[in-house]
Design a protein around this motif. Structure first.
Motif, mmCIF file in Angstrom:
data_model
loop_
_atom_site.group_PDB
_atom_site.id
_atom_site.type_symbol
_atom_site.label_atom_id
_atom_site.label_comp_id
_atom_site.label_asym_id
_atom_site.label_seq_id
_atom_site.Cartn_x
_atom_site.Cartn_y
_atom_site.Cartn_z
ATOM 1 N N ALA A 44 44.111 51.171 -14.624
ATOM 2 C CA ALA A 44 42.729 51.598 -14.840
ATOM 3 C C ALA A 44 42.560 53.035 -14.375
ATOM 4 O O ALA A 44 42.981 53.396 -13.269
ATOM 5 C CB ALA A 44 41.773 50.677 -14.091
ATOM 6 N N ASP A 45 41.913 53.855 -15.195
ATOM 7 C CA ASP A 45 41.754 55.277 -14.912
ATOM 8 C C ASP A 45 40.506 55.533 -14.060
ATOM 9 O O ASP A 45 39.731 54.625 -13.746
ATOM 10 C CB ASP A 45 41.670 56.045 -16.225
ATOM 11 N N THR A 46 40.272 56.808 -13.736
ATOM 12 C CA THR A 46 39.150 57.197 -12.871
ATOM 13 C C THR A 46 37.797 56.847 -13.467
ATOM 14 O O THR A 46 36.820 56.689 -12.748
ATOM 15 C CB THR A 46 39.169 58.708 -12.595
ATOM 16 N N SER A 47 37.712 56.741 -14.795
ATOM 17 C CA SER A 47 36.431 56.486 -15.451
ATOM 18 C C SER A 47 35.858 55.119 -15.118
ATOM 19 O O SER A 47 34.689 54.847 -15.403
ATOM 20 C CB SER A 47 36.582 56.632 -16.968
ATOM 21 N N PHE A 48 36.641 54.233 -14.516
ATOM 22 C CA PHE A 48 36.108 52.942 -14.056
ATOM 23 C C PHE A 48 35.260 53.099 -12.790
ATOM 24 O O PHE A 48 34.634 52.142 -12.341
ATOM 25 C CB PHE A 48 37.256 51.964 -13.777
ATOM 26 N N ASN A 49 35.265 54.290 -12.205
ATOM 27 C CA ASN A 49 34.444 54.566 -11.011
ATOM 28 C C ASN A 49 34.704 53.566 -9.885
ATOM 29 O O ASN A 49 33.774 52.998 -9.299
ATOM 30 C CB ASN A 49 32.953 54.570 -11.367
ATOM 31 N N LEU A 50 35.962 53.378 -9.559
ATOM 32 C CA LEU A 50 36.333 52.423 -8.516
ATOM 33 C C LEU A 50 35.854 52.917 -7.161
ATOM 34 O O LEU A 50 36.304 53.939 -6.661
ATOM 35 C CB LEU A 50 37.855 52.239 -8.503
ATOM 36 N N PHE A 51 34.935 52.140 -6.535
ATOM 37 C CA PHE A 51 34.294 52.586 -5.307
ATOM 38 C C PHE A 51 34.456 51.623 -4.145
ATOM 39 O O PHE A 51 34.049 51.922 -3.022
ATOM 40 C CB PHE A 51 32.799 52.810 -5.577
ATOM 41 N N ASN A 52 35.036 50.445 -4.399
ATOM 42 C CA ASN A 52 35.166 49.458 -3.324
ATOM 43 C C ASN A 52 36.253 48.453 -3.669
ATOM 44 O O ASN A 52 36.700 48.364 -4.813
ATOM 45 C CB ASN A 52 33.829 48.747 -3.076
ATOM 46 N N SER A 53 36.661 47.696 -2.668
ATOM 47 C CA SER A 53 37.774 46.759 -2.846
ATOM 48 C C SER A 53 37.388 45.552 -3.696
ATOM 49 O O SER A 53 38.249 44.916 -4.306
ATOM 50 C CB SER A 53 38.299 46.297 -1.484
ATOM 51 N N LEU A 54 36.099 45.191 -3.752
ATOM 52 C CA LEU A 54 35.682 44.076 -4.603
ATOM 53 C C LEU A 54 35.794 44.447 -6.080
ATOM 54 O O LEU A 54 36.169 43.609 -6.907
ATOM 55 C CB LEU A 54 34.252 43.656 -4.275
ATOM 56 N N ALA A 55 35.467 45.688 -6.417
ATOM 57 C CA ALA A 55 35.663 46.146 -7.791
ATOM 58 C C ALA A 55 37.152 46.159 -8.137
ATOM 59 O O ALA A 55 37.547 45.825 -9.259
ATOM 60 C CB ALA A 55 35.061 47.536 -7.980
ATOM 61 N N ALA A 56 37.978 46.525 -7.157
ATOM 62 C CA ALA A 56 39.429 46.470 -7.360
ATOM 63 C C ALA A 56 39.887 45.037 -7.601
ATOM 64 O O ALA A 56 40.738 44.768 -8.453
ATOM 65 C CB ALA A 56 40.149 47.072 -6.158
ATOM 66 N N LYS A 57 39.301 44.105 -6.872
ATOM 67 C CA LYS A 57 39.623 42.686 -7.070
ATOM 68 C C LYS A 57 39.245 42.238 -8.475
ATOM 69 O O LYS A 57 39.997 41.503 -9.136
ATOM 70 C CB LYS A 57 38.896 41.845 -6.024
ATOM 71 N N PHE A 58 38.080 42.660 -8.949
ATOM 72 C CA PHE A 58 37.645 42.351 -10.311
ATOM 73 C C PHE A 58 38.677 42.835 -11.322
ATOM 74 O O PHE A 58 39.056 42.109 -12.255
ATOM 75 C CB PHE A 58 36.291 43.007 -10.570
ATOM 76 N N LEU A 59 39.134 44.072 -11.167
ATOM 77 C CA LEU A 59 40.112 44.618 -12.098
ATOM 78 C C LEU A 59 41.431 43.855 -12.034
ATOM 79 O O LEU A 59 42.059 43.589 -13.065
ATOM 80 C CB LEU A 59 40.330 46.105 -11.810
ATOM 81 N N LYS A 60 41.846 43.493 -10.827
ATOM 82 C CA LYS A 60 43.085 42.735 -10.681
ATOM 83 C C LYS A 60 42.985 41.385 -11.387
ATOM 84 O O LYS A 60 43.923 40.952 -12.074
ATOM 85 C CB LYS A 60 43.404 42.530 -9.198
ATOM 86 N N GLU A 61 41.848 40.717 -11.234
ATOM 87 C CA GLU A 61 41.651 39.420 -11.883
ATOM 88 C C GLU A 61 41.660 39.537 -13.403
ATOM 89 O O GLU A 61 41.897 38.547 -14.103
ATOM 90 C CB GLU A 61 40.332 38.808 -11.427
ATOM 91 N N ASN A 62 41.408 40.742 -13.902
ATOM 92 C CA ASN A 62 41.382 40.952 -15.345
ATOM 93 C C ASN A 62 42.625 41.658 -15.869
ATOM 94 O O ASN A 62 42.591 42.282 -16.928
ATOM 95 C CB ASN A 62 40.117 41.719 -15.724
ATOM 96 N N GLY A 63 43.720 41.551 -15.109
ATOM 97 C CA GLY A 63 45.016 41.972 -15.613
ATOM 98 C C GLY A 63 45.468 43.359 -15.253
ATOM 99 O O GLY A 63 46.536 43.799 -15.698
ATOM 100 N N VAL A 64 44.690 44.093 -14.447
ATOM 101 C CA VAL A 64 45.071 45.452 -14.064
ATOM 102 C C VAL A 64 46.056 45.397 -12.902
ATOM 103 O O VAL A 64 45.858 44.650 -11.941
ATOM 104 C CB VAL A 64 43.821 46.275 -13.675
#
Length: 649
Positions: free
Chosen positions: A460-480
């Motif tokens: 996932a690139d910078t445009s996802f605006n990753l700002f916290n570990s829960l958002a990172a968890k969301f991305l991981k659960e969706n295959g990132v």
């Protein structure tokens, strides 16, 4: 389509109690408002609702047969997560009719906490393709606020193919940048537009100049306020909005006073009801139009509703700007004594630190690999006069990189409307026979496509605006498998993510980076004699916007016609590499560099990372100063000058 009074919702803003009651009295079907925390209007202390006022507001709205939506639509930093949990718990008790969201962390917590309030995507989520809708539906999203860059014809097709309920901004203040893709205020002032604190650098005066020579090119242009988009007004296009399938007609203006909002609601209420009652006999109420026009703040535009905006949609003179929130200041350099005293990230490092480089040409990618890059990103946007990557070039760099022991990651455009999605489907299908080592995506739609059409590991690139570990968890659960941290994070906030994230995190440490992404032809609108059919080659020139502080912001135009406005200084975190422990990948943004400079920058960072791997001091001040002298722009540290991106609690 047979229309009834339930076919359309008139949605009004409310910044305080007086405006709430006035909007309801004027005929709003629904109102949207924010609490004192976690929303996109955080500047004004007298606006927004306390917890008790939220509860009372919901009761008042429901007693009058009106729906009430709560905006929880800004990015959430790690230190705000506990307060966010409590706020969501409270909202679940008082039961608004929906919550508007931007940050994936909210989706994670809603699922985790068993909250069953309907969810609407904020415009800040920049939802602009049907594949993103497929993903969002899995998380209980029932309505989207579509990106402002979508025409009504595109919206009608979008609505028909997804079946999702659509909300559309039809009156009020508009951003010129794509929603969620402007970081100028956050990086320059530590007050992020994605966190409700925008200081509106788009409303500054600028000169259009030649980037290399500094020559001013707009002496005879329409005016200096080149990014000052006029206010949206769709009053004269109500039939087109309804027939396109828009359900919720959204008025912008949560900072407006009650009489102003009430006038808008009454005027639109009358017009919408008239059309629903007699569509074939409908005509514009000119008295209503005059009421809107005489009481306007800025002049009016329909932005992208009927096609690409032109110079007539920009308030070039600035004479109708109601307020200037800030003025231009020089961007900070890359020496920072306070930052030098910060504690390093408390995380383990691999034995070999991975260096990635985003490259613009085949020659640059080879230079990066020669310079010591472990991975190169290829593809995505090509900045004119360069051309997009061809299949033959992909084949050549794959063979070259794999022979040298490096990896090649296929990059994708930040924005993927219908054209880009069609091209990505083709590219992903054709790439099954190419040995890419991964693909980097920029939004939920391209993520959905990559997962369904390829077997490549997905980043996932910078445009996802990753700002916290829960958002990172969301991305991981969706295959990132790897996500890039937001540019707007302060060092302390990035440190917290690196110490808490379940997902490996990439950090951009060097290069040109973008403050805004615009679908408008910024140079073309200011050049006196530009016509894309007569002289399209004019857009191959490297332009820049020069602000009142003398800073030149390069403009790069991609193959889709979008303008990428860059910061005046390149990011250079070289002096602070020893603090960045636990980083999965250190990235150099070299898409605006020559092959020679790409190789040089890569070599400098490779040597520094190798020294850190060996337990040695990596900082060489003379080396980085020499690198700055050879670079097209001076260096800065962006938002790292601030202790935090100012929070919302």
């Amino acid at each position: 389509m047979v229309l009834t009074k339930k076919s359309v919702e008139l949605l009004a803003p409310a910044g305080n109690w007086d405006t709430l009651t006035a909007a309801i009295d004027a005929g709003a079907d629904a109102v949207y408002l924010g609490g004192k925390h976690f929303n996109m209007r955080m500047h004004e202390g007298d606006f927004n609702f306390t917890d008790e006022q939220l509860k009372d507001g919901i009761a008042y709205a429901h007693a009058h047969g009106v729906r009430l939506y709560v905006t929880l639509n800004n990015l959430i930093s790690e230190e705000e997560i506990p307060a966010l949990r409590e706020y969501l718990r409270y909202l679940n008790e008082i039961r608004p009719d929906a919550i508007l969201v931007q940050d994936f962390a909210v989706l994670e917590l809603v699922h985790e906490m068993g909250i069953d309030i309907p969810l609407h995507t904020s415009v800040m989520m920049n939802t602009h393709n049907e594949y993103a809708i497929e993903k969002l539906k899995e998380y209980g999203i029932t309505r989207i606020v579509v990106g402002r860059e979508m025409t009504l014809s595109e919206l009608a097709l979008f609505r028909a193919r997804t079946g999702i309920e659509v909300e559309y901004f039809m009156h009020g203040d508009m951003c010129i940048s794509e929603s969620g893709q402007c970081i100028h205020s956050g990086v320059l002032f530590g007050q992020s537009g994605n966190r409700g604190r925008c200081l509106k650098p788009c409303r500054w005066p600028y000169e259009l100049v030649d980037e290399e020579t500094g020559e001013r090119l707009d002496e005879n242009g329409p005016g200096p306020y080149k990014l000052a988009l006029k206010d949206m007004c769709m009053y004269r296009a109500i039939p087109q909005l309804i027939q396109a399938g828009v359900y919720s007609f959204k008025i912008e203006g949560r900072m407006r006073q009650a009489p102003f909002v009430a006038r808008l609601v009454r005027t639109y209420r009358k017009a919408i009801d008239a059309y629903i009652q007699d569509p074939s006999g409908y005509h514009t109420d000119e008295q209503g139009w005059q009421s809107l026009y005489k009481n306007r703040v800025r002049d009016y535009t329909t932005t992208f509703a009927f096609g690409h905006p032109t110079a007539k949609d920009i308030g070039f003179t600035g004479e109708r700007e109601p307020r200037f929130f800030s003025q231009a200041v020089p961007e900070t350099g890359f020496d920072d004594k306070v930052l030098q005293g910060e504690e390093p990230v408390n995380a383990e490092n691999p034995s070999h630190r991975v260096l990635s480089v985003r490259c613009n040409t085949l020659a640059s990618a080879k230079a990066a690999i020669y310079g010591g890059a472990d991975r190169v990103y290829v593809g995505g946007e090509a900045f004119r006069p360069l051309h997009p990557w061809s299949r033959g070039e992909y084949e050549e760099i794959l063979a070259f990189a794999h022979e040298k022991g490096a990896k090649v990651i296929l990059n994708t455009p930040r924005t993927t409307m219908r054209r880009e999605c069609g091209e990505l489907e083709q590219l992903f299908t054709d790439s099954r026979n190419l040995p890419f080592d991964g693909v980097m995506v920029s939004n939920l739609g391209s993520l959905k496509l990559a997962i369904s059409l390829t077997d490549f590991p997905v980043q996932a690139d910078t445009s996802f605006n990753l700002f916290n570990s829960l958002a990172a968890k969301f991305l991981k659960e969706n295959g990132v498998i790897l996500a890039t941290a937001s540019y707007e994070l302060s060092y302390e906030q990035l440190k917290s993510i690196l110490e808490h994230s379940e997902l490996p995190i990439e950090v951009v440490v060097h290069g040109a980076y973008e403050s805004m992404l615009c679908d408008h032809n910024i140079p073309g609108m200011s050049l006196p004699h530009f016509n894309e059919l007569d002289n399209p080659e004019a857009l191959d020139r490297h332009y820049a916007l020069r602000d009142k502080a003398g800073e030149k912001h390069p403009i790069r135009i991609d193959q889709f016609g979008r303008c990428h406005i860059e910061f005046a200084k390149d990011l250079a975190l070289y002096p602070y590499l020893d603090k960045l422990n636990g980083v999965a990948s250190y990235r150099i943004e070299a898409q605006d560099y020559t092959p020679e400079l790409t190789g040089l920058v890569t070599e400098v960072y490779r040597k520094a990372l190798n020294k850190l791997d060996a337990g040695q001091n990596a900082f060489d001040k003379e080396l980085v100063r020499d690198l700055e002298r050879q670079s097209p722009r001076r260096f800065g540290i962006g938002t790292w000058r601030f202790r935090q991106s100012k929070d919302s609690i």
